[in-house]
Design an enzyme around this catalytic site. Structure first.
Site, short mmCIF file in Angstrom:
data_model
loop_
_atom_site.label_atom_id
_atom_site.label_comp_id
_atom_site.label_asym_id
_atom_site.label_seq_id
_atom_site.Cartn_x
_atom_site.Cartn_y
_atom_site.Cartn_z
N LYS A 191 0.85 -1.19 0.00
CA LYS A 191 0.00 0.00 0.00
C LYS A 191 0.88 1.24 0.00
CE LYS A 191 -1.98 2.74 2.96
NZ LYS A 191 -2.09 4.00 2.18
N GLU A 266 9.47 1.64 11.13
CA GLU A 266 10.46 2.72 11.07
C GLU A 266 9.67 4.00 11.19
OE1 GLU A 266 12.26 5.72 10.27
OE2 GLU A 266 12.49 5.10 8.18
N GLU A 402 8.39 16.08 16.51
CA GLU A 402 8.82 16.02 15.11
C GLU A 402 7.96 16.98 14.29
OE1 GLU A 402 10.10 12.56 12.00
OE2 GLU A 402 8.18 12.32 13.00
#
Length: 502
Positions: A191, A266, A402
């Site tokens: 995907k 990740e 982040e």
């Protein structure tokens, strides 16, 4: 003149996308589609299907049906397919870079000049993992209790893999997931991100040319809901490999519990760069660090070094050089050679980054430059001028969260112990950099910093080295032998050599 990319779509010959199930391209079961708007202009670039739960089920069943044949194929067959695909990637590199520029706006100047984001890097990953196909195996061990029997281990492919890609680096991340999975003998339901699907669809089309059998790789396009959710919760999926946000990573871990799926994640980062007064070139260290949050992806990279920890003796010098680097960035048409950096991927991310900048100022950080939305010919795009924040406390939001945009937070320190404490005071642990001429200090810090990859006087990604993070930056590694083995299960086999019971 307002920027437009329609002519590039025509030049590239981009057509609307489809799902790939068992070797056949098709629309979604209910006909639903996603219209992809280019982040630099807001123009609709193309459409592709939004896969339903039924489509995902078809794709998983196709992967399951193809598994036995691919898992039991000759090692030479898998090696040849991976090597052929690597060569096809190299042959089609200009076309793939152009499709990516229409997908996520990454400039051709960056995708052709920076190794980690290049098609060549993806090809090298496939070549590297092709080399492990006939080398990763089990062991024959001496019986611990003695006696006449064999004690052996085997590595077997894990099964059907759901590979979920982000939008920011489709070349490399496609390779880091598919190369070890296919090399190990797994089948895949892939995907891509809804913000970079056309690049992935074009790469997948090349797999058939490389000789990959039907059903070994299937593609379902669409957003996280309904497509991604249907995939990660499907009982026929044995492993999920995901690169993306921490929030989605947590959801995948939750969803995997029902059937105890294997998971590789990740996730994000808030990577620190530590700069000491004896750095070989403080100005270059500043420009390199600022470059990770401005050049190419405009800071939309998990490993971007968005937190600069700088010794007070060279703090002002570093900030001045970082500001200079910010002024060298050029936005615009990603097909123009002079364009250095991409827009933010969508309006939601644009609003998020501008919010971080506003709150950073309110918290007391000093905005040295940038931070405003681009106007004029670029007003329709998601462009933010690169921002440098000085006088940042490590407890501030802009130093902890982040941002995923062109924003650098510069934090001062006094000595080595304080620098390490600041570097490790984060939920993340993906990457880090150390700039010093003292080799002993460099290795001390490389050992003390809690991060998956530490660069000394520079930072790069290599296809044969493991890449991943500590703490909330993920689970597992991509790259190298360990990544290959992560797509296998370890089986123990015992066999007596006499008629006596063991």
């Amino acid at each position: 003149m307002t920027l437009s990319l329609r002519q590039h779509r025509d030049e590239v010959g981009l057509t609307d996308g489809q799902l790939l199930v068992n070797g056949a391209w098709r629309p979604a079961a209910d006909g639903a589609t996603w219209s992809h708007r280019h982040p630099a202009t807001g123009e609709v670039i193309g459409e592709f299907p939004v896969a339903t739960g039924s489509d995902v089920d078809d794709a998983v069943r196709a992967a399951r049906a193809a598994f036995d044949g691919w898992a039991n194929s000759r090692a030479t067959t898998r090696i040849q397919v991976l090597h052929r695909f690597a060569e096809l990637l190299r042959d089609h590199a200009p076309e793939l870079r152009a499709v990516q520029a229409l997908d996520n706006g990454v400039p051709l100047s960056f995708s052709s000049g920076i190794y980690a984001t290049s098609v060549g890097a993806a090809a090298d990953v496939f070549d590297h993992h092709a080399g492990w196909v006939d080398k990763v195996g089990g062991q024959t061990l001496p019986p611990y209790q003695g006696g006449d029997h064999l004690a052996m281990t085997f590595r077997e492919p894990i099964g059907v893999v759901a590979a979920i890609l982000p939008w920011n680096a489709p070349f490399l991340l496609f390779a880091q997931k598919l190369a070890p999975a296919l090399g190990a003998g797994c089948t895949v339901v892939l995907k891509p991100s809804e913000f970079a699907s056309f690049t992935v669809l074009r790469m997948v089309a090349l797999l058939a040319e490389a000789g990959l059998p039907d059903g070994v790789v299937n593609v379902v396009t669409g957003p996280g809901t309904p497509t991604g959710e249907a995939l990660i919760t499907h009982p026929g999926v044995d492993k999920v490999s995901f690169t993306g946000s921490r929030a989605v990573g947590r959801r995948i871990v939750e969803a995997s519990a029902a059937t105890l799926k294997r998971v590789s994640l990740e996730l994000g980062g808030k990577s620190p760069t530590l700069v000491f007064p004896d750095a070989p070139d403080v100005g270059l260290a500043a420009m390199t660090t600022m470059g990770t949050v401005t050049m190419g992806l405009s800071g939309q990279a998990c490993v971007a070094h968005t937190r600069a920890l700088v010794h007070r003796d060279v703090y002002d010098q570093f900030v001045t050089a970082a500001q200079l680097m910010a002024g060298l960035i050029t936005y615009g048409d990603p097909f123009e050679p002079g364009t250095t950096s991409s827009p933010l991927i969508n309006e939601r991310q644009l609003a998020r980054v501008l919010g971080f900048i506003e709150r950073g100022q309110a918290a007391g950080a000093r905005l040295v430059c940038g931070g405003e939305r681009a106007d004029g010919d670029l007003a329709a795009g998601n462009f933010v001028r690169p921002a440098v924040f000085a006088d940042v406390d490590n407890g501030m939001e802009i130093a902890r969260e982040e941002v995923f945009g062109p924003v650098l937070a510069v934090v001062p320190f006094t000595d080595e112990d304080e620098a390490v404490a600041l570097a490790n005071d984060t939920d993340y642990g993906l990457g880090a950099g150390v700039y010093t001429a003292d080799a002993r200090r460099a290795f001390r810090l490389a050992r003390r910093i809690r991060a998956g990859t530490v660069g000394i006087n520079g930072f790069q990604v290599e296809p044969h080295l493991p890449f991943g993070g500590f703490k909330q930056s993920g689970l597992g590694r991509e790259g190298g032998r360990g990544a290959f083995e992560a797509y296998t299960e370890l089986k123990t086999v015992l066999m007596p050599l006499t008629d006596e019971l063991m």
